[in-house]
Scaffold this motif. Structure first.
Motif, PDB file in Angstrom:
ATOM      1  N   SER A   9       0.819  -1.212   0.000  1.00  0.00           N
ATOM      2  CA  SER A   9       0.000   0.000   0.000  1.00  0.00           C
ATOM      3  C   SER A   9       0.854   1.264   0.000  1.00  0.00           C
ATOM      4  O   SER A   9       0.463   2.265  -0.602  1.00  0.00           O
ATOM      5  N   ASN A  10       2.021   1.230   0.661  1.00  0.00           N
ATOM      6  CA  ASN A  10       2.888   2.410   0.641  1.00  0.00           C
ATOM      7  C   ASN A  10       3.317   2.750  -0.775  1.00  0.00           C
ATOM      8  O   ASN A  10       3.385   3.918  -1.146  1.00  0.00           O
ATOM      9  N   GLN A  11       3.596   1.736  -1.561  1.00  0.00           N
ATOM     10  CA  GLN A  11       4.004   1.968  -2.950  1.00  0.00           C
ATOM     11  C   GLN A  11       2.851   2.570  -3.750  1.00  0.00           C
ATOM     12  O   GLN A  11       3.055   3.486  -4.543  1.00  0.00           O
ATOM     13  N   LEU A  12       1.651   2.087  -3.518  1.00  0.00           N
ATOM     14  CA  LEU A  12       0.483   2.624  -4.217  1.00  0.00           C
ATOM     15  C   LEU A  12       0.281   4.090  -3.860  1.00  0.00           C
ATOM     16  O   LEU A  12       0.047   4.920  -4.741  1.00  0.00           O
ATOM     17  N   TYR A  13       0.397   4.435  -2.584  1.00  0.00           N
ATOM     18  CA  TYR A  13       0.264   5.834  -2.160  1.00  0.00           C
ATOM     19  C   TYR A  13       1.325   6.703  -2.833  1.00  0.00           C
ATOM     20  O   TYR A  13       1.034   7.819  -3.275  1.00  0.00           O
ATOM     21  N   GLU A  14       2.546   6.222  -2.901  1.00  0.00           N
ATOM     22  CA  GLU A  14       3.620   6.986  -3.547  1.00  0.00           C
ATOM     23  C   GLU A  14       3.338   7.200  -5.025  1.00  0.00           C
ATOM     24  O   GLU A  14       3.544   8.294  -5.550  1.00  0.00           O
ATOM     25  N   GLU A  15       2.857   6.160  -5.699  1.00  0.00           N
ATOM     26  CA  GLU A  15       2.532   6.274  -7.122  1.00  0.00           C
ATOM     27  C   GLU A  15       1.415   7.291  -7.337  1.00  0.00           C
ATOM     28  O   GLU A  15       1.508   8.144  -8.226  1.00  0.00           O
ATOM     29  N   VAL A  16       0.366   7.190  -6.529  1.00  0.00           N
ATOM     30  CA  VAL A  16      -0.763   8.115  -6.661  1.00  0.00           C
ATOM     31  C   VAL A  16      -0.300   9.546  -6.419  1.00  0.00           C
ATOM     32  O   VAL A  16      -0.633  10.458  -7.187  1.00  0.00           O
ATOM     33  N   ALA A  17       0.472   9.769  -5.366  1.00  0.00           N
ATOM     34  CA  ALA A  17       0.949  11.116  -5.049  1.00  0.00           C
ATOM     35  C   ALA A  17       1.807  11.682  -6.174  1.00  0.00           C
ATOM     36  O   ALA A  17       1.662  12.853  -6.547  1.00  0.00           O
ATOM     37  N   CYS A  18       2.675  10.859  -6.718  1.00  0.00           N
ATOM     38  CA  CYS A  18       3.566  11.296  -7.790  1.00  0.00           C
ATOM     39  C   CYS A  18       2.776  11.710  -9.025  1.00  0.00           C
ATOM     40  O   CYS A  18       2.971  12.805  -9.570  1.00  0.00           O
ATOM     41  N   ILE A  19       1.871  10.853  -9.463  1.00  0.00           N
ATOM     42  CA  ILE A  19       1.097  11.129 -10.673  1.00  0.00           C
ATOM     43  C   ILE A  19       0.149  12.305 -10.460  1.00  0.00           C
ATOM     44  O   ILE A  19       0.035  13.193 -11.315  1.00  0.00           O
ATOM     45  N   ALA A  20      -0.524  12.330  -9.318  1.00  0.00           N
ATOM     46  CA  ALA A  20      -1.472  13.411  -9.034  1.00  0.00           C
ATOM     47  C   ALA A  20      -0.774  14.761  -8.967  1.00  0.00           C
ATOM     48  O   ALA A  20      -1.285  15.756  -9.489  1.00  0.00           O
ATOM     49  N   SER A  21       0.406  14.812  -8.356  1.00  0.00           N
ATOM     50  CA  SER A  21       1.102  16.091  -8.216  1.00  0.00           C
ATOM     51  C   SER A  21       1.594  16.624  -9.553  1.00  0.00           C
ATOM     52  O   SER A  21       1.647  17.830  -9.764  1.00  0.00           O
ATOM     53  N   GLU A  22       1.918  15.735 -10.468  1.00  0.00           N
ATOM     54  CA  GLU A  22       2.441  16.163 -11.769  1.00  0.00           C
ATOM     55  C   GLU A  22       1.334  16.478 -12.769  1.00  0.00           C
ATOM     56  O   GLU A  22       1.409  17.463 -13.492  1.00  0.00           O
ATOM     57  N   PHE A  23       0.310  15.626 -12.812  1.00  0.00           N
ATOM     58  CA  PHE A  23      -0.701  15.748 -13.862  1.00  0.00           C
ATOM     59  C   PHE A  23      -2.069  16.205 -13.365  1.00  0.00           C
ATOM     60  O   PHE A  23      -2.956  16.468 -14.169  1.00  0.00           O
ATOM     61  N   HIS A  24      -2.247  16.250 -12.041  1.00  0.00           N
ATOM     62  CA  HIS A  24      -3.511  16.696 -11.438  1.00  0.00           C
ATOM     63  C   HIS A  24      -4.680  15.811 -11.843  1.00  0.00           C
ATOM     64  O   HIS A  24      -5.808  16.274 -11.973  1.00  0.00           O
ATOM     65  N   TRP A  25      -4.410  14.524 -12.031  1.00  0.00           N
ATOM     66  CA  TRP A  25      -5.476  13.564 -12.310  1.00  0.00           C
ATOM     67  C   TRP A  25      -6.164  13.217 -10.994  1.00  0.00           C
ATOM     68  O   TRP A  25      -5.561  13.295  -9.924  1.00  0.00           O
ATOM     69  N   SER A  26      -7.409  12.820 -11.084  1.00  0.00           N
ATOM     70  CA  SER A  26      -8.154  12.452  -9.877  1.00  0.00           C
ATOM     71  C   SER A  26      -7.684  11.089  -9.359  1.00  0.00           C
ATOM     72  O   SER A  26      -7.090  10.301 -10.101  1.00  0.00           O
ATOM     73  N   LEU A  27      -8.008  10.828  -8.106  1.00  0.00           N
ATOM     74  CA  LEU A  27      -7.683   9.545  -7.502  1.00  0.00           C
ATOM     75  C   LEU A  27      -8.319   8.409  -8.311  1.00  0.00           C
ATOM     76  O   LEU A  27      -7.671   7.398  -8.591  1.00  0.00           O
ATOM     77  N   GLU A  28      -9.558   8.595  -8.693  1.00  0.00           N
ATOM     78  CA  GLU A  28     -10.259   7.566  -9.469  1.00  0.00           C
ATOM     79  C   GLU A  28      -9.550   7.280 -10.791  1.00  0.00           C
ATOM     80  O   GLU A  28      -9.369   6.121 -11.166  1.00  0.00           O
TER      81      GLU A  28
END
Length: 50
Positions: A9-28
């Protein structure tokens, strides 16, 4: 319990944070990506930040 079996789960959180911060995509949007696609986007963000 929910979640993806065998995927830290830590890896998933890191991936989501990285992508969201760069591209501003939603969590979904991010969670709907295949694992390999999410990892590829994380690698691409890393290249952009070099």
């Amino acid at each position: 319990m929910g979640g993806i079996l065998g995927y830290p789960s830590n890896q998933l959180y890191e991936e989501v944070a990285c992508i969201a911060s760069e591209f501003h995509w939603s969590l979904e949007e991010i969670l709907n990506l295949e694992h390999s696609d999410r990892r590829r986007w994380v690698m691409e963000v890393g290249r952009l930040r070099e």
